[in-house]
Design a protein around this motif. Structure first.
Motif, PDB file in Angstrom:
ATOM      1  N   ARG A 111       0.835  -1.220   0.000  1.00  0.00           N
ATOM      2  CA  ARG A 111       0.000   0.000   0.000  1.00  0.00           C
ATOM      3  C   ARG A 111       0.859   1.256   0.000  1.00  0.00           C
ATOM      4  O   ARG A 111       0.547   2.233  -0.679  1.00  0.00           O
ATOM      5  N   ARG A 112       1.932   1.242   0.767  1.00  0.00           N
ATOM      6  CA  ARG A 112       2.810   2.414   0.792  1.00  0.00           C
ATOM      7  C   ARG A 112       3.405   2.673  -0.581  1.00  0.00           C
ATOM      8  O   ARG A 112       3.550   3.814  -1.003  1.00  0.00           O
ATOM      9  N   GLY A 118       2.047   1.949  -3.503  1.00  0.00           N
ATOM     10  CA  GLY A 118       1.009   2.507  -4.363  1.00  0.00           C
ATOM     11  C   GLY A 118       0.726   3.956  -4.059  1.00  0.00           C
ATOM     12  O   GLY A 118       0.497   4.764  -4.961  1.00  0.00           O
ATOM     13  N   ASN A 119       0.766   4.327  -2.799  1.00  0.00           N
ATOM     14  CA  ASN A 119       0.493   5.711  -2.416  1.00  0.00           C
ATOM     15  C   ASN A 119       1.555   6.667  -2.942  1.00  0.00           C
ATOM     16  O   ASN A 119       1.290   7.852  -3.124  1.00  0.00           O
ATOM     17  N   ILE A 122       0.479   8.527  -6.061  1.00  0.00           N
ATOM     18  CA  ILE A 122      -0.444   9.635  -5.812  1.00  0.00           C
ATOM     19  C   ILE A 122       0.335  10.863  -5.353  1.00  0.00           C
ATOM     20  O   ILE A 122       0.047  11.997  -5.776  1.00  0.00           O
ATOM     21  N   GLU A 123       1.345  10.662  -4.532  1.00  0.00           N
ATOM     22  CA  GLU A 123       2.156  11.782  -4.065  1.00  0.00           C
ATOM     23  C   GLU A 123       2.844  12.472  -5.243  1.00  0.00           C
ATOM     24  O   GLU A 123       2.930  13.701  -5.299  1.00  0.00           O
ATOM     25  N   HIS A 131      -1.884   3.825  -9.901  1.00  0.00           N
ATOM     26  CA  HIS A 131      -2.235   3.342  -8.569  1.00  0.00           C
ATOM     27  C   HIS A 131      -3.388   2.359  -8.679  1.00  0.00           C
ATOM     28  O   HIS A 131      -4.524   2.742  -8.911  1.00  0.00           O
ATOM     29  N   ASP A 137      -4.228  -1.240  -6.627  1.00  0.00           N
ATOM     30  CA  ASP A 137      -3.833  -2.305  -5.717  1.00  0.00           C
ATOM     31  C   ASP A 137      -4.295  -3.669  -6.176  1.00  0.00           C
ATOM     32  O   ASP A 137      -3.776  -4.681  -5.720  1.00  0.00           O
ATOM     33  N   TYR A 152       9.371   3.313  -5.094  1.00  0.00           N
ATOM     34  CA  TYR A 152       8.281   2.416  -5.484  1.00  0.00           C
ATOM     35  C   TYR A 152       8.808   1.028  -5.828  1.00  0.00           C
ATOM     36  O   TYR A 152       8.324   0.017  -5.310  1.00  0.00           O
TER      37      TYR A 152
END
Length: 258
Positions: free
Chosen positions: A25-26, A28-29, A32-33, A153, A155, A215
């Motif tokens: 999850r981190r 994938g986030n 977005i950042e 992104h 999941d 990533y």
């Protein structure tokens, strides 16, 4: 005679699956950042690139992956295992220099970045106890590039890379690179486009490389962490993967990763 360790307990299996899901999850986030940082829609960035370059980007990426295979492995005899932050710092610096001169310098920097990313993936394999000189591990390292990129992104859709690999031969590895290159090319094309932004090209190059490296480091840790878990739990890899898919498809677990 040294005895093999007993399989880890079911409780430990669940805890490690939770940790790997949190890491996933981190990762994938991070995409977005980056979108928030460079602004706009990722798909629109590709319009900044000349049509001829867009058309040939998959070919460039294919060549960069093949060159990176030899370069990343060869670098291990010169520069040993490095902390993840050091690789990320190197990649960030390279991205900044690549963006200074716009597209011409970004194109020069591109294959170097692919090599650094592959080296970071290899380092994750070593952390999990695998030898990146082995053909099967080399195959797995390239497979990590087949996941949804930092700007994609999703999941649920990027777990196919974790499946059982084919028999590893030279032709199988070449076929994998040919399949991975177009998807990685789309990710790297967005990076190149961000580096063409006037004045901000260097900052965009540094930022994209920083996020991309983080990533793929995270996704490589997930990939090889699941393979190691299957070995230590004495479980079929498909069973471990199935449990992992259930976790990333559902709500975040209460446990957090390291």
């Amino acid at each position: 005679m040294e005895l093999l360790d007993a399989p880890i307990s079911p409780k430990e299996v669940q805890a490690r699956l939770d940790t790997l899901a949190a890491r996933h999850r981190r990762a994938g986030n991070a995409g977005i950042e980056l979108l928030n940082l460079i602004g706009g829609q990722a798909e629109g960035l590709l319009d900044r690139l000349p049509p001829a370059l867009r058309a040939g980007l998959a070919t460039r990426t294919d060549a960069a992956l093949r060159a990176a295979m030899a370069a990343a492995q060869g670098s291990r005899g010169v520069v040993g295992q490095r902390p993840g932050w050091m690789t990320r710092a190197l990649s960030t610096t390279m991205g900044g220099f690549g963006g200074v001169g716009g597209l011409p310098t970004a194109l020069i920097e591109l294959p170097l970045t692919v090599t650094v990313l592959l080296r970071a993936i290899q380092d994750a394999a070593v952390d999990a106890g695998f030898d990146p000189a082995e053909p099967a591990v080399q195959y797995d390292c390239i497979q990590v590039f087949s996941v949804a990129g930092p700007l994609d992104h999703d999941d649920g859709a990027d777990t196919g890379f974790l499946g059982t690999r084919l028999t590893v031969t030279g032709p199988a590895l070449n076929a994998l690179i040919s399949r991975v290159a177009p998807r990685l090319a789309a990710v790297l094309g967005q990076k190149l486009a961000a580096q063409t932004v006037p004045v901000l090209g260097a900052a965009a190059g540094a930022a994209t490389n920083y996020v991309y490296t983080g990533y793929y480091q995270q996704m490589a840790q997930v990939h090889f962490g699941l393979r190691r878990l299957a070995i230590e739990a004495d479980m079929p890899h498909d069973e471990v993967l199935g449990a992992f898919r259930q976790r990333i498809a559902g709500p975040p677990a209460a446990a957090s990763g390291r």
